[in-house]
Scaffold this motif. Structure first.
Motif, PDB file in Angstrom:
ATOM      1  N   SER A  35       7.374   1.647  -4.470  1.00 42.13           N
ATOM      2  CA  SER A  35       6.775   1.964  -5.782  1.00 42.13           C
ATOM      3  C   SER A  35       6.630   0.706  -6.626  1.00 42.13           C
ATOM      4  N   GLU A  36       7.685  -0.116  -6.587  1.00 45.06           N
ATOM      5  CA  GLU A  36       7.679  -1.344  -7.388  1.00 45.06           C
ATOM      6  C   GLU A  36       6.574  -2.301  -6.934  1.00 45.06           C
ATOM      7  N   LEU A  37       6.455  -2.485  -5.615  1.00 43.63           N
ATOM      8  CA  LEU A  37       5.451  -3.416  -5.078  1.00 43.63           C
ATOM      9  C   LEU A  37       4.039  -2.914  -5.357  1.00 43.63           C
ATOM     10  N   ALA A  38       3.848  -1.592  -5.191  1.00 50.70           N
ATOM     11  CA  ALA A  38       2.520  -1.012  -5.431  1.00 50.70           C
ATOM     12  C   ALA A  38       2.159  -1.138  -6.909  1.00 50.70           C
ATOM     13  N   ALA A  39       3.128  -0.849  -7.776  1.00 48.10           N
ATOM     14  CA  ALA A  39       2.866  -0.927  -9.226  1.00 48.10           C
ATOM     15  C   ALA A  39       2.573  -2.368  -9.648  1.00 48.10           C
ATOM     16  N   GLY A  40       3.228  -3.319  -8.985  1.00 48.63           N
ATOM     17  CA  GLY A  40       3.055  -4.728  -9.344  1.00 48.63           C
ATOM     18  C   GLY A  40       1.846  -5.379  -8.687  1.00 48.63           C
ATOM     19  N   GLY A  41       1.075  -4.605  -7.929  1.00 48.17           N
ATOM     20  CA  GLY A  41      -0.111  -5.148  -7.256  1.00 48.17           C
ATOM     21  C   GLY A  41       0.240  -6.153  -6.178  1.00 48.17           C
ATOM     22  N   ARG A  42       1.432  -5.995  -5.584  1.00 46.74           N
ATOM     23  CA  ARG A  42       1.866  -6.991  -4.581  1.00 46.74           C
ATOM     24  C   ARG A  42       1.577  -6.564  -3.152  1.00 46.74           C
ATOM     25  N   ILE A  43       1.053  -5.361  -2.943  1.00 43.16           N
ATOM     26  CA  ILE A  43       0.688  -4.967  -1.568  1.00 43.16           C
ATOM     27  C   ILE A  43      -0.792  -4.615  -1.478  1.00 43.16           C
ATOM     28  N   ASP A  44      -1.319  -4.801  -0.271  1.00 42.99           N
ATOM     29  CA  ASP A  44      -2.730  -4.513  -0.008  1.00 42.99           C
ATOM     30  C   ASP A  44      -2.899  -3.173   0.700  1.00 42.99           C
ATOM     31  N   ALA A  45      -1.803  -2.614   1.207  1.00 41.17           N
ATOM     32  CA  ALA A  45      -1.872  -1.324   1.904  1.00 41.17           C
ATOM     33  C   ALA A  45      -0.492  -0.692   1.946  1.00 41.17           C
ATOM     34  N   VAL A  46      -0.469   0.637   2.054  1.00 42.64           N
ATOM     35  CA  VAL A  46       0.776   1.369   2.274  1.00 42.64           C
ATOM     36  C   VAL A  46       0.850   1.657   3.772  1.00 42.64           C
ATOM     37  N   GLY A  47       1.876   1.127   4.434  1.00 41.67           N
ATOM     38  CA  GLY A  47       1.982   1.378   5.869  1.00 41.67           C
ATOM     39  C   GLY A  47       2.998   0.464   6.513  1.00 41.67           C
ATOM     40  N   GLU A  48       3.510   0.793   7.725  1.00 39.87           N
ATOM     41  CA  GLU A  48       3.042   1.918   8.460  1.00 39.87           C
ATOM     42  C   GLU A  48       3.866   3.153   8.170  1.00 39.87           C
ATOM     43  N   THR A  49       3.141   4.240   7.919  1.00 33.73           N
ATOM     44  CA  THR A  49       3.756   5.524   7.679  1.00 33.73           C
ATOM     45  C   THR A  49       3.098   6.507   8.655  1.00 33.73           C
ATOM     46  N   GLY A  50       3.563   7.750   8.672  1.00 36.23           N
ATOM     47  CA  GLY A  50       2.944   8.708   9.588  1.00 36.23           C
ATOM     48  C   GLY A  50       3.982   9.561  10.270  1.00 36.23           C
ATOM     49  N   PHE A  51       3.729   9.820  11.566  1.00 30.20           N
ATOM     50  CA  PHE A  51       4.602  10.736  12.299  1.00 30.20           C
ATOM     51  C   PHE A  51       4.867  10.232  13.704  1.00 30.20           C
ATOM     52  N   ASP A  52       6.130  10.335  14.109  1.00 29.27           N
ATOM     53  CA  ASP A  52       6.486  10.056  15.495  1.00 29.27           C
ATOM     54  C   ASP A  52       7.214  11.268  16.028  1.00 29.27           C
ATOM     55  N   LEU A  53       6.523  12.027  16.886  1.00 35.39           N
ATOM     56  CA  LEU A  53       7.124  13.234  17.470  1.00 35.39           C
ATOM     57  C   LEU A  53       7.200  13.072  18.988  1.00 35.39           C
TER      58      LEU A  53
END
Ligand code: ZN
Length: 273
Positions: free
Chosen positions: A90-108
């Motif tokens: 949240s902090e990095l996204a709010a501060g404009g320090r990341i270009d993407a959210v990832g890797e997220t998703g599912f491992d089943l």
């Protein structure tokens, strides 16, 4: 110039100290995955020396570590790590320090991972909210879980772009995701060099305008090697161009590399050209 849509520069640096120098020599812009502060800070520093798309998320395999270690001891420690990583996201996204959210998703992939499906859902929803709220692309890790992605397609439509790292679905599933209005890109790594039939078929069928390539360095090693590295991106793109030609399409490595660079820019807003 080439672009590497998914890599782990921090982990690679532990195995290969010359990795960043190699990246500069190759003139290669990579998307760098991280889920801990130490990793992220390493990547952020490397990005100052030569462009990188910085990504941050809690990896979907992490909840299984929590489960296997229990709620106290190491498990409690892992739980704190997840909480810390989520607040850092949240902090990095709010501060404009990341270009993407990832890797997220599912491992089943197996029973151990499947046992944490609920937690993976919870984490995924949190990442979706951050990506949508901050207008950031999402990088997905999906193993044996394409059905989960379909169940979230109405929410994924609201994300500026969605990258399937090491795409493991079929060509038909890719077409169906696009038909549902998800601005999806499908990234292929060394699997297409290792005779993985599904990946080869999907790589042949998916339009170049929707393709990305990756090394997942250091994690997608070729036979006889201890790790993958940035230079492997050229082998991957060369092979993808060959796969397309064998499927009757006119496609050179240079053309495909340029298209993938343009796609990389559209997703991560970093210029590899
Ligand atoms: Zn990865």
């Amino acid at each position: 110039m080439a672009s590497d849509a998914h890599s782990h520069p921090f982990d690679l640096s532990k195995l290969y100290a010359g990795a960043e120098a190699e990246r500069v020599k190759l003139n290669l812009v990579c998307a760098a995955s991280a889920w801990r502060q130490e990793e992220f800070l390493y990547n952020e520093n490397a990005a100052r020396a030569f462009p990188m798309a910085l990504c941050f998320a809690v990896h979907p395999q992490l909840p299984s570590q929590l489960a296997s270690h229990g709620a106290s001891g190491e498990g409690g420690c892992a739980l704190k790590t997840v909480r810390d990583s989520l607040s850092l996201l949240s902090e990095l996204a709010a501060g404009g320090r990341i270009d993407a959210v990832g890797e997220t998703g599912f491992d089943l992939f197996n029973g151990e991972f499947r046992a944490t499906e609920e937690l993976q859902d919870e984490l995924f929803r949190t990442h979706l909210v951050v990506a949508e709220g901050r207008d950031l692309p999402l990088v997905l890790h999906v193993r044996h879980a394409m059905q989960k992605i379909f169940s979230y397609s109405s929410l994924l439509k609201n994300i500026p772009s969605v990258v399937f790292h090491s795409y493991s679905g079929t060509a038909e599933e890719a077409a169906s995701i696009l038909r549902r209005g998800v601005n999806a890109y499908f990234s292929f790594g060394t699997a297409i060099l290792l005779n993985h039939k599904n990946a080869i078929r999907a790589c042949a069928a998916i339009d170049s305008e929707r393709l990305l390539f990756e090394t997942d360095a250091p994690y997608q090693r070729l036979p006889g090697r201890n790790f993958s590295t940035y230079a492997d991106i050229h082998l991957v793109i060369e092979q993808a161009a060959l796969i397309k030609r064998e499927a009757g399409q006119s496609c050179t490595k240079t053309e495909l590399e340029r298209t993938a660079d343009e796609n990389f820019y559209k997703v991560y807003r970093k210029m590899p050209l």
